[in-house]
Design an enzyme around this catalytic site. Structure first.
Site: not given
Length: 232
Positions: A10, A12, A172
């Site tokens: 991922d 961001d 995240d």
């Protein structure tokens, strides 16, 4: 010959701390609409599902629901402003480049699967000089499906030249880990990203608190013997 392995990241909240620029753009839009700015700390509950969701959540915090047609306009304005400021304050998290360099040296295929638009993702990684590490950078618009649909992940793996049967997701948020679970893939969750749910509760195979721990987590998943990480 050993099947090449693939690690898909991922963007961001995982590879980069982009909250300052994302929240800065959100606050630009809110201020233009006569609404108060939101603190950077709100990023943990607002960021992670794409720019449109960020806008919707931001207005919701201010007690407003925006009609879809108006949101379309605001979304376009958001992307325009953010595109001019996407790397003003955004930085890679500590240890990211060292970990990427180590994986590449081991022959791993690396890619990005993000709900940020592809062109902005590419431009951001180029600005941070990280794009050469990745064989594919696949944003929300890269395919007909996007996270948490597992096809966004499996198609990103294939776009990078990897095999979904030999891949790992690093993220995240609940969106990232749910995507990996739906694809039947192991995952590593960083606990310093953008989520209002503790990383330990998301169902990831491993949770790490620094990118210095990524290689050992991946070694544990793949059953490989840990090897020394490359120096910076």
């Amino acid at each position: 010959m050993m099947q090449p392995r693939t690690a898909i990241f991922d963007l961001d909240g995982t590879l980069v701390d982009s909250a300052p620029d994302l929240m800065g753009t959100l606050n630009f839009i809110l201020a233009r609409e006569g609404l108060p700015a939101l603190p950077l700390e709100k990023a943990h509950s607002l960021v992670g599902a794409g720019a449109r969701a960020l806008l919707e959540r931001g207005f919701a915090v201010c007690g407003l629901a925006v009609e879809p047609a108006r949101m379309d306009v605001l979304f376009g304005d958001f992307l325009d402003h953010y595109g001019k400021h996407l790397a003003d304050k955004t930085v890679a998290f500590d240890g990211v480049e060292k970990a990427l360099k180590t994986l590449k040296a081991r022959g791993w295929i690396l890619g990005v699967c993000t709900n940020k638009p592809t062109d902005l993702s590419v431009r951001l990684l180029e600005a941070l000089k990280l794009s050469p590490y990745f064989s594919a950078i696949c944003g929300r618009d890269a395919f007909a499906w996007f996270k948490p649909d597992p096809r966004h992940l499996t198609l990103s793996i294939e776009a990078a030249g990897g095999d979904p049967a030999h891949a790992i997701m690093v993220g995240d948020s609940k969106t990232d880990i749910d995507t990996a679970l739906r694809a039947g893939l192991p995952s590593v969750c960083v606990d310093f990203g953008y989520t209002d749910i503790p990383a330990t509760q998301l169902g990831a195979t491993h949770v790490i608190s620094h990118f210095d721990q990524l290689i050992s987590a991946i070694d544990a998943i793949t059953g490989l013997t840990a090897q020394p990480a490359l120096s910076k």
